[in-house]
Design an enzyme around this catalytic site. Structure first.
Site, PDB file in Angstrom:
ATOM      1  N   VAL A  88      34.967  48.521  39.521  1.00 27.54           N
ATOM      2  CA  VAL A  88      33.847  48.972  40.352  1.00 27.54           C
ATOM      3  C   VAL A  88      34.253  49.956  41.448  1.00 27.54           C
ATOM      4  O   VAL A  88      33.395  50.578  42.060  1.00 27.54           O
ATOM      5  CB  VAL A  88      33.087  47.787  41.003  1.00 27.54           C
ATOM      6  CG1 VAL A  88      32.407  46.922  39.959  1.00 27.54           C
ATOM      7  CG2 VAL A  88      33.986  46.964  41.915  1.00 27.54           C
TER       8      VAL A  88
ATOM      9  N   ASN B 121      28.756  41.448  42.759  1.00 25.63           N
ATOM     10  CA  ASN B 121      29.531  40.210  42.941  1.00 25.63           C
ATOM     11  C   ASN B 121      31.039  40.446  42.940  1.00 25.63           C
ATOM     12  O   ASN B 121      31.770  39.710  43.598  1.00 25.63           O
ATOM     13  CB  ASN B 121      29.157  39.236  41.805  1.00 25.63           C
ATOM     14  CG  ASN B 121      30.132  38.088  41.696  1.00 25.63           C
ATOM     15  OD1 ASN B 121      30.148  37.171  42.514  1.00 25.63           O
ATOM     16  ND2 ASN B 121      30.993  38.145  40.674  1.00 25.63           N
TER      17      ASN B 121
ATOM     18  N   SER C   5      29.941  36.497  52.322  1.00 23.64           N
ATOM     19  CA  SER C   5      30.786  35.331  52.601  1.00 23.64           C
ATOM     20  C   SER C   5      30.504  34.861  54.017  1.00 23.64           C
ATOM     21  O   SER C   5      30.054  35.649  54.858  1.00 23.64           O
ATOM     22  CB  SER C   5      32.253  35.764  52.498  1.00 23.64           C
ATOM     23  OG  SER C   5      33.082  34.777  53.052  1.00 23.64           O
TER      24      SER C   5
ATOM     25  N   TYR D  94      39.382  41.349  54.558  1.00 24.15           N
ATOM     26  CA  TYR D  94      38.279  40.704  53.831  1.00 24.15           C
ATOM     27  C   TYR D  94      37.044  40.590  54.728  1.00 24.15           C
ATOM     28  O   TYR D  94      35.928  40.904  54.313  1.00 24.15           O
ATOM     29  CB  TYR D  94      38.738  39.326  53.354  1.00 24.15           C
ATOM     30  CG  TYR D  94      37.748  38.609  52.471  1.00 24.15           C
ATOM     31  CD1 TYR D  94      37.556  38.979  51.140  1.00 24.15           C
ATOM     32  CD2 TYR D  94      36.990  37.541  52.958  1.00 24.15           C
ATOM     33  CE1 TYR D  94      36.650  38.305  50.326  1.00 24.15           C
ATOM     34  CE2 TYR D  94      36.082  36.859  52.156  1.00 24.15           C
ATOM     35  CZ  TYR D  94      35.923  37.245  50.834  1.00 24.15           C
ATOM     36  OH  TYR D  94      35.021  36.578  50.038  1.00 24.15           O
ATOM     37  N   ALA D  95      37.268  40.150  55.981  1.00 23.80           N
ATOM     38  CA  ALA D  95      36.144  39.985  56.915  1.00 23.80           C
ATOM     39  C   ALA D  95      35.432  41.318  57.145  1.00 23.80           C
ATOM     40  O   ALA D  95      34.209  41.398  57.075  1.00 23.80           O
ATOM     41  CB  ALA D  95      36.635  39.407  58.240  1.00 23.80           C
TER      42      ALA D  95
ATOM     43  N   LYS E 119      33.327  42.349  54.197  1.00 24.82           N
ATOM     44  CA  LYS E 119      32.085  41.584  54.029  1.00 24.82           C
ATOM     45  C   LYS E 119      31.098  41.854  55.181  1.00 24.82           C
ATOM     46  O   LYS E 119      29.898  41.901  54.958  1.00 24.82           O
ATOM     47  CB  LYS E 119      32.386  40.084  53.893  1.00 24.82           C
ATOM     48  CG  LYS E 119      33.174  39.711  52.621  1.00 24.82           C
ATOM     49  CD  LYS E 119      32.417  40.043  51.329  1.00 24.82           C
ATOM     50  CE  LYS E 119      33.135  39.485  50.102  1.00 24.82           C
ATOM     51  NZ  LYS E 119      32.475  39.841  48.831  1.00 24.82           N
TER      52      LYS E 119
HETATM   53  N1  LIG Z   1      34.963  31.517  45.854  1.00 26.04           N
HETATM   54  C1  LIG Z   1      34.522  31.438  47.111  1.00 26.04           C
HETATM   55  O1  LIG Z   1      34.648  30.402  47.795  1.00 26.04           O
HETATM   56  C2  LIG Z   1      33.829  32.627  47.718  1.00 26.04           C
HETATM   57  C3  LIG Z   1      33.332  32.485  49.028  1.00 26.04           C
HETATM   58  C4  LIG Z   1      32.660  33.558  49.597  1.00 26.04           C
HETATM   59  C5  LIG Z   1      32.482  34.717  48.894  1.00 26.04           C
HETATM   60  N2  LIG Z   1      32.985  34.834  47.617  1.00 26.04           N
HETATM   61  C6  LIG Z   1      32.738  36.090  46.922  1.00 26.04           C
HETATM   62  O2  LIG Z   1      32.223  35.805  45.634  1.00 26.04           O
HETATM   63  C7  LIG Z   1      32.485  36.911  44.761  1.00 26.04           C
HETATM   64  C8  LIG Z   1      33.036  36.390  43.443  1.00 26.04           C
HETATM   65  O3  LIG Z   1      34.298  35.818  43.681  1.00 26.04           O
HETATM   66  P1  LIG Z   1      34.843  34.509  42.930  1.00 26.04           P
HETATM   67  O4  LIG Z   1      35.100  33.522  43.971  1.00 26.04           O
HETATM   68  O5  LIG Z   1      33.990  34.181  41.771  1.00 26.04           O
HETATM   69  O6  LIG Z   1      36.290  35.061  42.476  1.00 26.04           O
HETATM   70  P2  LIG Z   1      36.977  35.289  41.048  1.00 26.04           P
HETATM   71  O7  LIG Z   1      36.954  34.040  40.254  1.00 26.04           O
HETATM   72  O8  LIG Z   1      38.275  35.923  41.346  1.00 26.04           O
HETATM   73  O9  LIG Z   1      36.003  36.326  40.326  1.00 26.04           O
HETATM   74  C9  LIG Z   1      35.938  37.670  40.732  1.00 26.04           C
HETATM   75  C10 LIG Z   1      35.402  38.491  39.585  1.00 26.04           C
HETATM   76  O10 LIG Z   1      35.350  39.859  40.027  1.00 26.04           O
HETATM   77  C11 LIG Z   1      36.083  40.677  39.111  1.00 26.04           C
HETATM   78  N3  LIG Z   1      36.649  41.824  39.810  1.00 26.04           N
HETATM   79  C12 LIG Z   1      37.583  41.833  40.788  1.00 26.04           C
HETATM   80  N4  LIG Z   1      37.878  43.088  41.126  1.00 26.04           N
HETATM   81  C13 LIG Z   1      37.116  43.899  40.343  1.00 26.04           C
HETATM   82  C14 LIG Z   1      36.986  45.305  40.215  1.00 26.04           C
HETATM   83  N5  LIG Z   1      37.719  46.145  40.959  1.00 26.04           N
HETATM   84  N6  LIG Z   1      36.102  45.784  39.317  1.00 26.04           N
HETATM   85  C15 LIG Z   1      35.366  44.949  38.550  1.00 26.04           C
HETATM   86  N7  LIG Z   1      35.451  43.614  38.620  1.00 26.04           N
HETATM   87  C16 LIG Z   1      36.326  43.106  39.507  1.00 26.04           C
HETATM   88  C17 LIG Z   1      37.125  39.731  38.533  1.00 26.04           C
HETATM   89  O11 LIG Z   1      37.614  40.154  37.268  1.00 26.04           O
HETATM   90  P3  LIG Z   1      38.864  41.140  37.085  1.00 26.04           P
HETATM   91  O12 LIG Z   1      39.922  40.688  38.061  1.00 26.04           O
HETATM   92  O13 LIG Z   1      39.207  40.963  35.658  1.00 26.04           O
HETATM   93  O14 LIG Z   1      38.341  42.504  37.375  1.00 26.04           O
HETATM   94  C18 LIG Z   1      36.299  38.458  38.352  1.00 26.04           C
HETATM   95  O15 LIG Z   1      35.540  38.521  37.177  1.00 26.04           O
HETATM   96  C19 LIG Z   1      33.440  37.822  45.537  1.00 26.04           C
HETATM   97  O16 LIG Z   1      32.708  38.898  46.078  1.00 26.04           O
HETATM   98  C20 LIG Z   1      33.968  36.920  46.641  1.00 26.04           C
HETATM   99  O17 LIG Z   1      34.365  37.667  47.773  1.00 26.04           O
HETATM  100  C21 LIG Z   1      33.649  33.809  47.029  1.00 26.04           C
END
Ligand SMILES: NC(=O)c1ccc[n+]([C@@H]2O[C@H](COP(=O)([O-])OP(=O)(O)OC[C@H]3O[C@@H](n4cnc5c(N)ncnc54)[C@H](OP(=O)(O)O)[C@@H]3O)[C@@H](O)[C@H]2O)c1
Length: 237
Positions: free
Chosen positions: A63, A89, A142, A155-156, A159
């Site tokens: 992305v 996302n 977040s 990160y902060a 977001k």
């Molecule tokens: N988990 C939490 O507690 C939490 C809390 C607050 C916010 N969030 C937010 O939730 C969102 C999803 O995170 P998650 O927790 O589900 O983490 P995750 O399991 O690491 O999933 C992230 C997804 O984004 C993809 N991604 C990462 N970089 C990318 C790029 N440059 N282009 C396209 N796809 C990309 C990853 O696949 P690839 O690496 O294969 O590209 C993966 O499919 C994020 O924005 C994160 O900041 C998560």
């Protein structure tokens, strides 16, 4: 089915929250265009969605890169003829460290994925939604983008920036009946958290709500996956 025949484009759908949301959208009748960088994970998500009976286009795409984003969105538009929902996302978080120790390349990488990514994908999708005079954009934020946490500077800031992006864009595209909101998913067991936290499947309801016509008066809001019903007054009286 709350999303019957709606077309939803979800970034970062190979695993974690994006995958759980994509599967919930499929069960609610949506057609899906998904991306991530890792082909094998993306393919697995696509197979599960097709097994659930939904149409799915899955394309590897980073992305943060203009040309792949433009091709991905173009492919989705060609395949489905419209885009009703965009969920920005895809996101990354590098290891928390004091700012003086934060490597410049990690700052740049975080901004590229978490902030430039939503900008590029939204910029590519908006002409389609503006032509339709409808659409919903949901940015995954977040609690770290709404509060103060030491050692999470990159990160902060990414977001907090995404929250500003949400508010600004919501105002800008309101007259096209395009809604822009953000969601704090809470603490979820994914790669980002070392698989600590709640189940990704437990945080998807707010995404279905914001993508559906049920939320058609809601824009420029910052909702959380745990408290969204109270936040919009849905549980009132
Ligand atoms: N988990 C939490 O507690 C939490 C809390 C607050 C916010 N969030 C937010 O939730 C969102 C999803 O995170 P998650 O927790 O589900 O983490 P995750 O399991 O690491 O999933 C992230 C997804 O984004 C993809 N991604 C990462 N970089 C990318 C790029 N440059 N282009 C396209 N796809 C990309 C990853 O696949 P690839 O690496 O294969 O590209 C993966 O499919 C994020 O924005 C994160 O900041 C998560």
């Amino acid at each position: 089915m709350k999303l019957k025949d709606k077309v939803a484009l979800i970034t970062g759908a190979g695993r974690g929250i994006g995958k759980a949301v994509a599967l919930h959208y499929a069960r609610e009748g949506a057609k899906l265009a998904l991306c991530a960088r890792t082909a094998a994970e993306l393919e697995e998500t696509a197979q599960e969605i097709k097994a659930a009976g939904a149409e799915c286009l899955a394309t590897t795409c980073d992305v943060s890169l203009e040309q792949p984003v433009s091709s991905f969105v173009g492919e989705a538009q060609k395949r489905f003829g419209r885009i009703d929902v965009l969920i920005n996302n895809a996101g990354v978080m590098t290891r928390p460290v004091p700012l003086a120790e934060l490597e410049i390349r990690k700052w740049d990488y975080t901004m590229a994925v978490n902030l430039r990514g939503p900008f590029l994908v939204s910029k590519a999708v908006l002409p389609v939604m503006m032509g339709q005079k409808s659409g919903a954009i949901i940015n995954v934020s977040s609690s770290i983008g709404r509060g103060v946490y030491a050692n999470f500077c990159a990160y902060a800031v990414s977001k907090w920036g995404l929250e500003g992006f949400t508010q600004t864009l919501a105002t800008e595209v309101r007259s096209y009946s395009i809604r822009v909101n953000s969601v704090d998913p809470g603490y979820v067991a994914t790669k980002v958290t070392g698989y600590h936290g709640g189940r990704p499947e437990a945080v998807t309801d707010v995404f279905v709500f914001l993508g559906s016509d049920e939320s058609k008066s809601i824009t420029g809001r910052m909702l959380s996956s745990s408290g969204w019903k109270q936040e919009i007054g849905k549980n009132r009286g």
